[in-house]
Motif scaffolding. Sequence first.
Motif, short mmCIF file in Angstrom:
data_model
loop_
_atom_site.label_atom_id
_atom_site.label_comp_id
_atom_site.label_asym_id
_atom_site.label_seq_id
_atom_site.Cartn_x
_atom_site.Cartn_y
_atom_site.Cartn_z
N GLU A 93 -1.61 31.88 26.24
CA GLU A 93 -0.76 30.84 26.84
C GLU A 93 -0.91 30.81 28.36
OE1 GLU A 93 1.82 34.58 26.45
OE2 GLU A 93 0.26 33.61 25.27
N HIS A 94 -1.45 31.87 28.96
CA HIS A 94 -1.60 31.92 30.42
C HIS A 94 -2.95 31.35 30.89
CE1 HIS A 94 2.07 34.14 30.75
NE2 HIS A 94 1.61 35.12 30.01
N LEU A 95 -3.89 31.20 29.98
CA LEU A 95 -5.23 30.77 30.38
C LEU A 95 -5.28 29.35 30.94
CD1 LEU A 95 -7.30 32.50 27.57
CD2 LEU A 95 -7.33 33.02 30.02
N PRO A 96 -4.59 28.37 30.36
CA PRO A 96 -4.68 27.02 30.95
C PRO A 96 -4.27 26.96 32.41
CG PRO A 96 -3.73 26.90 28.75
CD PRO A 96 -3.83 28.37 29.11
N ALA A 97 -3.20 27.64 32.79
CA ALA A 97 -2.76 27.63 34.19
C ALA A 97 -3.81 28.28 35.09
CB ALA A 97 -1.42 28.34 34.34
N LEU A 98 -4.41 29.38 34.63
CA LEU A 98 -5.43 30.05 35.44
C LEU A 98 -6.68 29.18 35.58
CD1 LEU A 98 -5.03 33.68 34.10
CD2 LEU A 98 -4.54 32.89 36.41
N ARG A 99 -6.98 28.39 34.56
CA ARG A 99 -8.14 27.51 34.63
C ARG A 99 -7.85 26.30 35.54
NH1 ARG A 99 -8.96 28.84 28.62
NH2 ARG A 99 -10.69 30.33 28.75
N ARG A 100 -6.64 25.78 35.47
CA ARG A 100 -6.27 24.62 36.30
C ARG A 100 -6.11 25.00 37.77
NH1 ARG A 100 -2.58 23.76 32.31
NH2 ARG A 100 -0.91 24.49 33.66
N LYS B 22 -5.74 35.57 42.02
CA LYS B 22 -5.40 36.67 42.93
C LYS B 22 -4.11 37.37 42.51
CE LYS B 22 -5.65 37.64 47.84
NZ LYS B 22 -5.87 37.08 49.17
N PRO B 23 -2.98 36.67 42.34
CA PRO B 23 -1.79 37.37 41.84
C PRO B 23 -1.96 37.84 40.40
CG PRO B 23 -1.32 35.03 42.10
CD PRO B 23 -2.67 35.28 42.70
N ALA B 24 -2.77 37.12 39.62
CA ALA B 24 -2.99 37.53 38.22
C ALA B 24 -3.66 38.90 38.16
CB ALA B 24 -3.82 36.48 37.48
N ILE B 25 -4.58 39.18 39.07
CA ILE B 25 -5.24 40.49 39.08
C ILE B 25 -4.21 41.59 39.35
CG2 ILE B 25 -6.88 41.97 40.35
CD1 ILE B 25 -8.18 40.01 38.33
N ASN C 285 2.77 38.40 32.94
CA ASN C 285 3.17 37.19 33.66
C ASN C 285 2.30 37.07 34.91
OD1 ASN C 285 4.30 35.15 35.13
ND2 ASN C 285 6.34 36.04 35.24
N PRO C 286 1.19 36.32 34.81
CA PRO C 286 0.27 36.20 35.95
C PRO C 286 0.90 35.60 37.20
CG PRO C 286 -0.76 35.41 33.95
CD PRO C 286 0.69 35.63 33.63
#
Length: 184
Positions: free
Chosen positions: A42-49, A55-58, A113-114
């Motif tokens: 569910e977090h991948l679409p936001a990271l792709r957009r 950076k915060p996701a890492i 929570n990225p």
Amino acid sequence: MPALAGEYGLVVATARMLLSAGYETTSTLIANGILALLSHPEHLPALRRQPDLIKPAIEELLRFIGPGIVNLRYANKDLRLGEVLIHEGQKVVLDLDAANADPRVFGDDLDLNPHRDAIAHVRFGHGIHHCIGAPLARLEGQVAIGTIIQRFPELRLDRSQSDIHFRDDTFLRILKNLPISVHA
């Protein structure tokens, strides 16, 4: 001449340690990060957009499922932590997962929570014991994971999570396998 050979040996040993520590922990960060994201798609679409979210996701991936599990230290003086007295010279095992799940620092919802501000994680240590390679590991994680999730939008776990296993290691969380499907 023996002193020079000893110094040379120390330099070589240090270089080997930095190379192996830098490679194994960073490759583990990348693999564990991909596993966490594919386990929480569910977090991948936001990271792709929004590629800047990597950076915060890492930082959140490091907090959530980073490579280091524990650190060992020795007390340099007597110290009381709550009810426990730690004596000078006594070995202390620092549980990084427990520290990175402290609700006083990260809130009550500790699931991935990225978007979380997770910069306070201690996966790289703290203070004088902070990892010298942390900036490079962060950058490598951002580039590798960011590129993988952008380049392979159909990336999926190829098996159930029960088929994914970690190496039996006290200090590092290293995947034995990461079965994925990739469609360009």
